[in-house]
Scaffold this motif. Structure first.
Motif, short mmCIF file in Angstrom:
data_model
loop_
_atom_site.label_atom_id
_atom_site.label_comp_id
_atom_site.label_asym_id
_atom_site.label_seq_id
_atom_site.Cartn_x
_atom_site.Cartn_y
_atom_site.Cartn_z
N LEU A 64 0.81 -1.22 0.00
CA LEU A 64 0.00 0.00 0.00
C LEU A 64 0.84 1.27 0.00
O LEU A 64 0.29 2.37 -0.02
N ILE A 66 2.57 2.51 2.54
CA ILE A 66 2.35 3.29 3.75
C ILE A 66 3.46 2.99 4.76
O ILE A 66 3.26 3.04 5.97
N ARG A 93 -5.10 2.44 -3.26
CA ARG A 93 -5.38 2.14 -1.85
C ARG A 93 -6.70 2.79 -1.42
O ARG A 93 -6.99 3.93 -1.74
N LEU A 99 -7.27 -2.47 3.22
CA LEU A 99 -6.54 -3.06 4.32
C LEU A 99 -7.48 -3.27 5.51
O LEU A 99 -8.28 -2.40 5.82
N ALA A 105 -6.27 0.32 17.68
CA ALA A 105 -5.41 1.51 17.64
C ALA A 105 -5.43 2.15 16.26
O ALA A 105 -5.02 3.30 16.11
N TYR A 106 -5.91 1.42 15.27
CA TYR A 106 -5.97 1.97 13.92
C TYR A 106 -7.26 2.78 13.69
O TYR A 106 -7.53 3.22 12.58
N LEU A 107 -8.06 2.91 14.74
CA LEU A 107 -9.25 3.75 14.62
C LEU A 107 -9.00 5.06 15.36
O LEU A 107 -8.40 5.07 16.43
N ASP A 108 -9.47 6.14 14.77
CA ASP A 108 -9.33 7.46 15.39
C ASP A 108 -10.07 7.46 16.72
O ASP A 108 -11.29 7.25 16.75
N TYR B 227 -3.73 5.31 13.53
CA TYR B 227 -5.01 5.60 12.87
C TYR B 227 -4.84 6.49 11.65
O TYR B 227 -5.64 6.42 10.71
N LEU B 229 -2.16 6.21 9.77
CA LEU B 229 -1.64 5.24 8.80
C LEU B 229 -2.80 4.51 8.11
O LEU B 229 -2.81 4.33 6.89
N PHE B 230 -3.78 4.14 8.92
CA PHE B 230 -4.94 3.43 8.36
C PHE B 230 -5.75 4.35 7.44
O PHE B 230 -6.21 3.93 6.38
N LYS B 232 -4.58 6.71 5.72
CA LYS B 232 -3.80 6.78 4.50
C LYS B 232 -4.03 5.53 3.65
O LYS B 232 -4.21 5.61 2.43
N ALA B 233 -4.07 4.39 4.33
CA ALA B 233 -4.30 3.14 3.61
C ALA B 233 -5.68 3.12 2.97
O ALA B 233 -5.92 2.40 2.01
#
Lengths: 311, 331
Positions: A64, A66, A93, A99, A105-108, B227, B229-230, B232-233
């Motif tokens: 991706l 990133i 992407r 993805l 942790a990948y959520l705001d 978050y 990074l995600f 951006k993904a």
């Protein structure tokens, strides 16, 4: 069977290294992924198995584009036959490649789940998202919650939905199932299976070997940042005699239902990779040749293996 | 609905208790400091009268004021009067302290509010720009400007601005809050604003570099988060990420900083008002300090403590509004 299908993603000799400060101001390159090969066809699920630190998640980031700024990527990636340039990665992407990240942790942390899952897409896919939430048995008020109010399993299901909302042709799922109940994990994987059967492709990065063997078409085994073997999932069900690489065989034997038998030694650290075959220091069959030169990829019985002695 | 009301009442009560206990502590400490200081309030009062006074008369005044009573007793006398709303009479202005504070605060408030708003908005915007271009040329230049601004003494900067904008370019008046020789009822709003701009700008420069650098750092942290990074993904561009995730996540620290800067702002206003001869609370407090005007000094001390404390309280309350994680715990 798969060979007839369109090749969606092709990765050749991919290497990812990180520029790090070593002693004082001396810089050093750490090779986290080296000479990786992977092919993904439309209509299939490819599981990526391997221990922590074998570069599974990094591969997702590399596809991706990133990766962090201090990373350099070498090698070739082709998407639908065309070179995957940075410009194309940027276009693809979130639209054609989606993805499913690893954790909450990948959520705001300050954005409610509903608008967050909808994303920045226009028009807002709210209806589609609600249906997905329903299918995943997420209660209706979930969309009004903040990430910190979700349980681990709910968060995973939300993360999976973010990918299924898109019209992606390729979904990269980075450990999507931990924290879900067996039933929910099966539902998520069934949905991936459905998507694959519709002609899309799924890369499933996982620790859960059993689920991978059950739902994937092929399994790629990662070791120290490279693919040591890519085999049909059925080979893993058959047992070590169907497998080609000594590490795959060891991995099979280490599974609880197959004897729970570990092999001695550790996966080498990215800063101190051996010169030849990366598995050589732990390999019972190693020869002088293995320690000198990295073995090439060979095709054996419908699978790919990076070993001089694999059979 | 009932829950919300109950919560507001509870927050209000706790805040009031905190402010009152803080003011109580400040009153004790400042009273002790004045007591042990070499300032003789009687002497200052007599000086202010402008006439010579006989020793008998002086003894009478001392007796009337209770100067020779034990300090604890004097403190409670003062405190009782304070609670009745009597802050005493200023020795240099010959008027009730409460009136002086009220009148001066209007001027100071206009000055501080403009500076506060200006530094907040510009600081935040510049911080965002630096964060978005982190490591690149705009970031490097702005960062150096911020470092220079935060290390230059403000009174010097004020003098420099006076020299350039008031003396050379004649864009702005050299001082005061209104033109000299015009009756106060004839001063127009524009004239007031015209006198306000230069001191407010100088004062804002004090805190804006700080806010910009903090905002930058926080935005850099946010942009390096998982978050983002995600996001951006998922195909979000840099500016979409700033709009959707960046602002939301840096607003809270920026607000904290902004409301916590009340103390600095008050300290800075003393300096700015002196440089620009601006008749606000800051110049009153320095006059009171230099001329030993105890009632005015104590009055302003208590008032400024309350002012700073209220600022911090507002920041605390805003947390609950902006951050759902804190709001949830509150509920």
């Amino acid at each position: 069977m798969e060979q007839k299908k369109e090749t969606l993603l092709e990765i050749h000799d991919l290497s990812v290294s990180f520029r790090m400060y070593d002693h004082g101001l001396e810089q050093k390159d750490l090779k986290a992924i080296s000479d990786l090969h992977l092919t993904v066809h439309s209509g299939e699920i490819v599981a990526i198995a391997g221990s922590s630190g074998s570069g599974k998640s990094l591969l997702a980031s590399a596809i991706l584009d990133i990766l962090p700024d201090n990373a350099t990527v070498q090698g070739h990636m082709h998407y639908k036959g065309q070179e995957l340039t940075r410009e194309r990665q940027k276009q693809l992407r979130g639209t054609k490649i989606a993805l499913v990240p690893q954790s909450v942790a990948y959520l705001d942390p300050l954005m409610k789940i509903g608008p967050q899952a909808d994303g920045h897409y226009k028009p807002k896919p709210t209806e589609k998202r609600r249906k997905l939430f329903e299918r995943f048995q997420l209660p209706e008020h979930t969309e009004k919650l903040y990430p910190f109010q979700l349980s681990g399993g709910m968060a995973r299901r939300v993360l999976v939905s973010t990918a299924l909302i898109t019209d992606a042709e390729l979904i990269i799922a980075d450990e999507p199932t931990p924290g879900m109940s067996l039933e929910q994990a099966l539902e998520a994987l069934r949905m991936f299976r459905e998507m694959a059967d519709e002609g899309k492709a799924v890369i499933l990065i996982t620790h859960d070997m059993d689920l991978a063997f059950e739902f994937a078409d092929r399994v790629a085994v990662f070791y120290a940042g490279t693919t040591v073997e890519t085999a049909l999932a059925s080979d893993f069900k058959t047992g070590p005699e169907a497998l080609r690489h000594p590490y795959s065989k060891a991995l099979w034997k280490a599974l609880p239902q197959n004897g729970f038998e570990p092999i001695p030694g550790f996966q080498p650290y990215a800063g101190s990779l051996p010169k030849g075959c990366l598995f050589a220091p732990r390999c019972p069959y190693k020869t002088e040749q293995c320690e000198k030169q990295v073995p090439p990829v060979r095709e054996i019985r419908g699978g790919e293996v990076r070993c001089y002695h694999g059979a | 609905m009932k829950g919300t009301l109950g919560r507001i009442v509870r927050i209000f009560v706790t805040c009031s208790i905190k402010i009152i206990s803080l003011l109580f502590a400040v009153s004790i400490i400042s009273f002790v400091l004045v007591t042990v200081s070499p300032i003789d309030p009687v002497q200052q009062y007599i000086l202010g009268l402008g006439t010579a006074i006989s020793p008998e008369k002086r003894a009478q005044i001392e007796d009337y004021w209770g100067v020779n009573e034990p300090p604890v007793e004097r403190y409670f006398t003062w405190l009782t009067e304070l609670l009745r709303g009597n802050l005493g009479e200023s020795a240099i202005y010959r008027r009730p302290v409460a009136d002086i504070i009220g009148e001066r605060f209007v001027n100071s408030f206009a000055l501080m509010f403009c500076a506060w708003l200006f530094s907040g908005v510009i600081g935040f915007a510049l911080g965002c720009i630096m964060g978005m271009y982190r490591g690149k040329l705009p970031d490097k230049i702005l960062k150096k400007v911020c470092y220079i601004l935060s290390s230059v003494p403000m009174f010097w900067l004020g003098l420099l601005f006076l020299l350039i904008f008031a003396v050379w370019l004649r864009w702005f008046p050299i001082g005061f809050s209104s033109p000299v020789g015009v009756l106060s009822e004839n001063v127009t709003l524009w004239q007031k604003i015209h006198h306000l701009i230069l001191p407010a700008f100088t004062l804002s420069l004090m805190s804006f570099a700080n806010i910009a650098l903090h905002t930058r750092q926080k935005l850099v942290d946010v942009m390096n988060s998982e978050y983002v990074l995600f996001a951006k993904a998922r195909g979000e561009g840099q500016w979409t990420i700033l709009r959707r995730h960046g602002l939301r996540n840096i607003l809270l620290p920026a607000l904290t900083l902004q409301f916590a800067s009340f103390a600095e702002l008050f300290g800075g206003s003393v300096m700015a008002e002196n440089v620009f001869s601006y008749p606000g609370l800051g110049s009153a407090v320095s006059a009171a300090g230099l001329q030993g005007d105890v009632p005015l000094l104590l009055g302003v001390t208590l008032f400024s403590a309350m002012f700073v404390c209220v600022g911090n309280m507002i920041a605390n309350l805003l947390y609950g509004v902006v951050d759902p994680q804190i709001r949830e715990v509150g509920e």
